[in-house]
Design an enzyme around this catalytic site. Structure first.
Site, PDB file in Angstrom:
ATOM      1  N   GLY A  97      -0.154   4.522  -0.219  1.00  0.00           N
ATOM      2  CA  GLY A  97      -0.803   5.781   0.128  1.00  0.00           C
ATOM      3  C   GLY A  97       0.039   6.565   1.115  1.00  0.00           C
ATOM      4  O   GLY A  97       1.203   6.250   1.368  1.00  0.00           O
ATOM      5  N   TRP A 147      -0.217   6.842   4.416  1.00  0.00           N
ATOM      6  CA  TRP A 147       0.150   6.122   5.627  1.00  0.00           C
ATOM      7  C   TRP A 147       1.127   4.993   5.324  1.00  0.00           C
ATOM      8  O   TRP A 147       2.112   4.793   6.026  1.00  0.00           O
ATOM      9  CB  TRP A 147      -1.101   5.597   6.314  1.00  0.00           C
ATOM     10  CG  TRP A 147      -0.887   4.918   7.634  1.00  0.00           C
ATOM     11  CD1 TRP A 147      -1.492   3.791   8.079  1.00  0.00           C
ATOM     12  CD2 TRP A 147      -0.033   5.333   8.715  1.00  0.00           C
ATOM     13  NE1 TRP A 147      -1.069   3.459   9.348  1.00  0.00           N
ATOM     14  CE2 TRP A 147      -0.171   4.411   9.756  1.00  0.00           C
ATOM     15  CE3 TRP A 147       0.841   6.397   8.880  1.00  0.00           C
ATOM     16  CZ2 TRP A 147       0.528   4.494  10.958  1.00  0.00           C
ATOM     17  CZ3 TRP A 147       1.545   6.494  10.086  1.00  0.00           C
ATOM     18  CH2 TRP A 147       1.384   5.558  11.099  1.00  0.00           C
ATOM     19  N   GLY A 148       0.896   4.238   4.241  1.00  0.00           N
ATOM     20  CA  GLY A 148       1.832   3.189   3.884  1.00  0.00           C
ATOM     21  C   GLY A 148       3.217   3.732   3.587  1.00  0.00           C
ATOM     22  O   GLY A 148       4.241   3.140   3.968  1.00  0.00           O
ATOM     23  N   LYS A 177      -8.029   0.086   8.612  1.00  0.00           N
ATOM     24  CA  LYS A 177      -9.071   0.540   9.527  1.00  0.00           C
ATOM     25  C   LYS A 177     -10.414   0.335   8.850  1.00  0.00           C
ATOM     26  O   LYS A 177     -10.781   1.069   7.934  1.00  0.00           O
ATOM     27  CB  LYS A 177      -8.857   2.008   9.892  1.00  0.00           C
ATOM     28  CG  LYS A 177      -7.527   2.249  10.591  1.00  0.00           C
ATOM     29  CD  LYS A 177      -7.307   3.700  10.951  1.00  0.00           C
ATOM     30  CE  LYS A 177      -5.968   3.874  11.655  1.00  0.00           C
ATOM     31  NZ  LYS A 177      -5.722   5.261  12.076  1.00  0.00           N
ATOM     32  N   ALA A 202      -0.146  10.792   8.990  1.00  0.00           N
ATOM     33  CA  ALA A 202       0.980  10.316   8.186  1.00  0.00           C
ATOM     34  C   ALA A 202       2.081  11.366   8.047  1.00  0.00           C
ATOM     35  O   ALA A 202       3.271  11.059   8.219  1.00  0.00           O
ATOM     36  CB  ALA A 202       0.470   9.883   6.814  1.00  0.00           C
ATOM     37  N   GLY A 209       0.821  -1.210   0.000  1.00  0.00           N
ATOM     38  CA  GLY A 209       0.000   0.000   0.000  1.00  0.00           C
ATOM     39  C   GLY A 209       0.848   1.249   0.000  1.00  0.00           C
ATOM     40  O   GLY A 209       1.572   1.517   0.968  1.00  0.00           O
ATOM     41  N   LYS A 266     -10.579   9.131  -0.354  1.00  0.00           N
ATOM     42  CA  LYS A 266     -11.940   8.681  -0.096  1.00  0.00           C
ATOM     43  C   LYS A 266     -12.360   8.999   1.329  1.00  0.00           C
ATOM     44  O   LYS A 266     -11.533   9.319   2.191  1.00  0.00           O
ATOM     45  CB  LYS A 266     -12.065   7.175  -0.364  1.00  0.00           C
ATOM     46  CG  LYS A 266     -11.739   6.784  -1.801  1.00  0.00           C
ATOM     47  CD  LYS A 266     -12.699   7.450  -2.777  1.00  0.00           C
ATOM     48  CE  LYS A 266     -12.394   7.070  -4.207  1.00  0.00           C
ATOM     49  NZ  LYS A 266     -13.296   7.736  -5.175  1.00  0.00           N
ATOM     50  N   ARG A 287      -9.598  14.325   7.562  1.00  0.00           N
ATOM     51  CA  ARG A 287     -10.533  14.582   6.471  1.00  0.00           C
ATOM     52  C   ARG A 287     -11.979  14.283   6.843  1.00  0.00           C
ATOM     53  O   ARG A 287     -12.896  14.942   6.340  1.00  0.00           O
ATOM     54  CB  ARG A 287     -10.133  13.783   5.231  1.00  0.00           C
ATOM     55  CG  ARG A 287     -10.012  12.281   5.403  1.00  0.00           C
ATOM     56  CD  ARG A 287      -9.584  11.651   4.094  1.00  0.00           C
ATOM     57  NE  ARG A 287      -9.530  10.196   4.135  1.00  0.00           N
ATOM     58  CZ  ARG A 287      -8.426   9.506   4.321  1.00  0.00           C
ATOM     59  NH1 ARG A 287      -7.286  10.147   4.505  1.00  0.00           N
ATOM     60  NH2 ARG A 287      -8.439   8.188   4.326  1.00  0.00           N
ATOM     61  N   LYS A 308     -13.692   4.875  15.487  1.00  0.00           N
ATOM     62  CA  LYS A 308     -13.378   6.282  15.786  1.00  0.00           C
ATOM     63  C   LYS A 308     -13.851   7.261  14.710  1.00  0.00           C
ATOM     64  O   LYS A 308     -14.143   8.419  15.037  1.00  0.00           O
ATOM     65  CB  LYS A 308     -11.896   6.448  16.082  1.00  0.00           C
ATOM     66  CG  LYS A 308     -10.941   6.030  14.963  1.00  0.00           C
ATOM     67  CD  LYS A 308     -10.579   7.143  14.029  1.00  0.00           C
ATOM     68  CE  LYS A 308      -9.611   6.686  12.954  1.00  0.00           C
ATOM     69  NZ  LYS A 308      -9.301   7.765  11.977  1.00  0.00           N
TER      70      LYS A 308
END
Length: 428
Positions: free
Chosen positions: A29, A31-32, A133, A167, A27, A315, A282, A218
């Site tokens: 993105g 965070w990855g 998540k 991130a 991944g 997203k 977001r 959350k």
């Protein structure tokens, strides 16, 4: 707990291991990418790791850019990546002989082909850690994403890492914490060695289910925090929403997964992640725009339009998560739904035209506290009734033994005396 400390320097000492681990992050993105940068600092530091960290990126052009410019210009711009991070557009090549696989793809893109390639390309009995998540729903009940992973990975063990981790801040080296949830104690030292840094403190708990549920629930509280901001509420109001939201997260988890530990909600994956999500991110931003538009007298905005306007290519999975959670709650009946007034209010505002101010009109908690105010020597947990029956049985046995050894008094003699014979029948 898991890492040996040097008494003289206070630094972590290496754990002796003959196995050289290869790490792959699935991944690319924001965070990855941040996690790949973080992990590469440890793989270059410890002898039990191969220094290179493979980062699977779905877009071949982006993978080439990362390798050439050492920057994820699309998802994490401005952050320079170390040479040890190598991007791969071919998932099989990225996973080749990996012993430690970190899954960081969004929940909606998690599919069986990823797991099949892990089984084929990864090392035998490799370990997997999920950063995903999300929540699955099966027959009106929540199901853990890691359970699906374990099933599709033919029983491979899956740990989880969650926390209040933005991130860009993690990539910049800002101090923060994360919670590592493991199911076996053997996985703790390995994964903590992978992730732990002086500025990224990783706490290990033996409650992978609780850690995963905290991260999955959350975003609903983050929506409530955004509604507060859209209404122009102050710090007191948002603090109340955060507290009630955390309580309803715990209730939901205990309702469907009774063995979740309450202490997990006070870890970084729980209260810390709820706070950071309600004040930034977001989901909060989109919810704020929604509430501000409605409070100004306009029509309720379309969530897909807000997502496109405010997030661009990113997203907003929180809205789908909200629908799933309320589907599970409603399936338990009205009585169960009454225990989630905040979640219900957020759902009504987001999808059924309720005014955003409804999030501030929650019922009083007196009825909820009655159970805890009742004195109980045995508590009110799931073992209270069996314990009560056991105490009653032991008490009855002790009483019977005592009576069998005691000299019978007049009252006891009368009680123990055989019944008198029936009267003779009347003469004909």
């Amino acid at each position: 707990f898991f890492l040996q400390m040097s008494s003289s320097s206070g630094t972590f000492m290496p754990i002796n291991s003959k196995l050289v681990h290869r790490v792959c992050v699935v991944g690319g993105g924001s965070w990855g990418t941040a996690v790949a940068k973080l992990v590469s600092e440890n793989t270059e530091r410890w002898p039990e790791f191969e220094p290179l960290v493979k980062l699977w990126v779905h877009d071949a052009a982006l993978a080439a850019t990362i390798n050439e410019q050492h920057e994820n210009t699309k998802y994490l711009p401005g952050v320079k990546m170390p040479d040890a991070v190598v991007a791969e557009a071919d998932l099989s090549a990225a996973l080749s002989l990996a012993t430690l696989v970190i899954i960081a793809v969004p929940h909606e893109f998690l599919h069986g082909e990823i797991f099949r390639k892990i089984l084929v390309g990864g090392a035998a009995n490799c370990r997997v850690c999920s950063l995903v998540k999300g929540l699955d729903v099966v027959d009106g009940r929540p199901a853990l994403v890691t359970e699906r992973m374990r099933r599709d990975l033919l029983g491979l063990d899956v740990s989880v890492l969650m926390g209040a981790n933005i991130a860009a801040e993690v990539a910049a080296g800002s101090f923060c914490e994360a919670t590592l949830g493991v199911r076996t104690a053997e996985d703790g030292p390995v994964w903590q060695r992978v992730f732990n840094r002086p500025w990224f403190r990783v706490n290990v708990v033996m409650d992978a289910t609780g850690v995963e549920l905290c991260a999955a629930l959350k975003p609903i509280v983050a929506i409530g925090g955004g509604f507060c901001d859209g209404l122009g509420c102050g710090a007191n109001t948002k603090a109340a929403i955060v507290r009630v939201g955390l309580e309803e997260m715990r209730r939901f988890s205990k309702l469907f997964f009774p063995h979740v530990r309450t202490a997990t909600f006070f870890e970084a994956c729980g209260v810390a992640e709820v706070v950071v999500s309600a004040y930034s991110g977001r989901t909060r931003r989109c919810a704020e725009a929604f509430a501000r538009e409605v409070a100004a007298g306009g029509p309720a905005p379309n969530w897909a339009a807000l997502e496109l306007e405010l997030l661009g290519d990113q997203k907003l999975p929180a809205m789908h998560r909200l629908r799933e959670v309320m589907e599970c709650v409603r399936a338990q009946g009205p009585r169960a739904q009454a225990r989630f007034p905040l979640f219900s209010a957020i759902h009504a505002i987001a999808f059924h035209g309720a005014p955003p101010s409804r999030v501030l009109k929650l019922p009083e908690r007196v009825a909820w506290r009655q159970r805890t105010l009742r004195p109980s020597l045995l508590g009110d947990g799931p073992l209270a009734v069996p314990l009560l029956l056991l105490v009653a049985a032991v008490g009855g046995f002790v009483l019977a033994v005592a009576l069998s050894h005691a000299a019978p008094g007049p009252l006891l003699q009368q009680l123990l005396a055989p019944p008198p014979p029936p009267p003779p029948p009347p003469p004909p």
